[in-house]
Write a protein that holds these residues in place. Structure first.
Motif, short mmCIF file in Angstrom:
data_model
loop_
_atom_site.label_atom_id
_atom_site.label_comp_id
_atom_site.label_asym_id
_atom_site.label_seq_id
_atom_site.Cartn_x
_atom_site.Cartn_y
_atom_site.Cartn_z
N THR A 68 -38.28 24.45 105.98
CA THR A 68 -38.88 23.42 105.52
C THR A 68 -40.14 23.50 104.80
O THR A 68 -41.25 23.16 105.18
CB THR A 68 -38.89 22.34 106.46
N VAL A 69 -39.85 24.26 103.46
CA VAL A 69 -41.09 24.56 102.80
C VAL A 69 -40.65 24.08 101.24
O VAL A 69 -39.71 25.12 100.68
CB VAL A 69 -41.35 26.24 102.76
N PRO A 70 -40.84 23.20 100.63
CA PRO A 70 -40.51 22.58 99.42
C PRO A 70 -40.58 23.50 98.18
O PRO A 70 -39.77 23.50 97.40
CB PRO A 70 -41.33 21.39 99.18
N ILE A 71 -41.73 24.39 98.36
CA ILE A 71 -41.48 25.42 97.23
C ILE A 71 -40.57 26.26 97.21
O ILE A 71 -40.20 27.04 95.94
CB ILE A 71 -43.00 26.16 97.13
N PHE A 72 -39.31 26.35 98.11
CA PHE A 72 -38.40 27.17 97.71
C PHE A 72 -37.43 26.40 97.00
O PHE A 72 -36.26 26.93 96.44
CB PHE A 72 -37.80 27.50 99.31
N ALA A 73 -37.73 25.07 96.93
CA ALA A 73 -36.44 24.34 95.94
C ALA A 73 -36.42 24.93 94.58
O ALA A 73 -37.68 25.13 94.10
CB ALA A 73 -36.90 22.90 96.00
N GLY A 74 -35.21 25.59 93.92
CA GLY A 74 -35.01 25.76 92.86
C GLY A 74 -34.97 27.10 92.88
O GLY A 74 -34.46 27.96 91.84
N SER A 75 -35.26 28.00 94.03
CA SER A 75 -35.00 29.46 94.23
C SER A 75 -33.66 29.82 94.10
O SER A 75 -32.87 29.28 94.56
CB SER A 75 -35.78 29.87 95.43
N ARG A 76 -33.33 30.79 93.26
CA ARG A 76 -31.85 31.15 92.96
C ARG A 76 -31.82 32.86 93.55
O ARG A 76 -32.51 33.40 93.35
CB ARG A 76 -31.61 31.20 91.33
N LEU A 77 -30.60 32.90 94.26
CA LEU A 77 -30.37 34.17 94.93
C LEU A 77 -28.94 34.41 94.53
O LEU A 77 -28.03 33.62 94.63
CB LEU A 77 -30.54 34.37 96.25
N ASN A 78 -28.48 35.71 94.31
CA ASN A 78 -27.27 36.22 94.29
C ASN A 78 -26.97 37.19 95.52
O ASN A 78 -27.95 37.78 95.94
CB ASN A 78 -27.14 36.96 93.09
N ALA A 79 -25.74 37.12 96.08
CA ALA A 79 -25.24 37.89 97.26
C ALA A 79 -23.88 38.34 97.00
O ALA A 79 -23.06 37.92 96.32
CB ALA A 79 -25.24 37.04 98.52
N GLN A 80 -23.76 39.41 97.85
CA GLN A 80 -22.45 40.16 97.80
C GLN A 80 -22.32 40.98 99.17
O GLN A 80 -23.44 41.53 99.63
CB GLN A 80 -22.30 41.14 96.76
N ALA A 81 -21.28 41.09 99.66
CA ALA A 81 -20.99 41.60 100.98
C ALA A 81 -20.31 43.13 100.81
O ALA A 81 -19.60 43.20 99.87
CB ALA A 81 -20.10 40.86 101.92
N VAL A 82 -20.83 44.05 101.66
CA VAL A 82 -20.30 45.40 101.60
C VAL A 82 -19.79 45.78 103.08
O VAL A 82 -20.66 45.44 103.86
CB VAL A 82 -21.07 46.26 100.96
N SER A 83 -18.44 46.17 103.09
CA SER A 83 -18.08 46.37 104.49
C SER A 83 -17.26 47.72 104.48
O SER A 83 -17.00 48.24 103.37
CB SER A 83 -17.14 45.27 104.97
N PHE A 84 -17.02 48.24 105.69
CA PHE A 84 -16.40 49.49 105.83
C PHE A 84 -14.73 49.26 105.66
O PHE A 84 -14.43 48.06 106.16
CB PHE A 84 -16.62 50.18 107.14
#
Length: 136
Positions: free
Chosen positions: A100-116
């Protein structure tokens, strides 16, 4: 931003070997149960890792030359790879609580999974990419 945004729960690219990654809830400030779910993992090798990047890679970098035929890299991977995610029945969750930290609003991340996997010569497969923006 008025609400969490998962790019319409939009995925970028396709996972190889059937791997999929998706957000299970909206990424909003204070959502302590936000998580990314890896699905269609190998039951023969039930572990995955989630990579985060600051940039989206479209249409994706072909990973065939490094022994991951049919796989693509859809994120820059520059923010690190985390895990492992234990896959039970081919499914596992990567918890990503958003404080609950308002400064994180608007943060953009990209993610991808890698598995065996036993199906590529390098023994790894990748999921589709997911982009999400933290909302209020």
């Amino acid at each position: 931003m008025a609400s969490g945004f998962v790019c319409g729960r939009c995925r970028h690219g396709d996972g190889c070997d059937g791997r999929q990654l998706d957000a299970t809830t909206l990424p909003t400030v204070g959502n302590l149960v936000f998580e990314l779910q890896v699905s269609n993992g190998s039951t023969a090798a039930p572990l995955a890792f989630v990579a985060f990047g600051s940039s989206l890679v479209l249409p994706g970098t072909d990973l065939t030359p490094i022994g991951m035929g049919g796989c693509f890299s859809c994120t820059s991977f520059d923010l690190g790879m985390f895990g492992p995610v234990n896959l039970t029945g081919g499914v596992g969750a990567f918890p990503f609580p958003i404080p609950t930290v308002p400064i994180f609003a608007g943060s953009r991340l990209n993610a991808q999974a890698v598995s065996f996997t036993p199906t590529t010569s390098h023994g790894l497969s990748s999921s589709n990419g997911v982009r999400f923006t933290v909302g209020l």
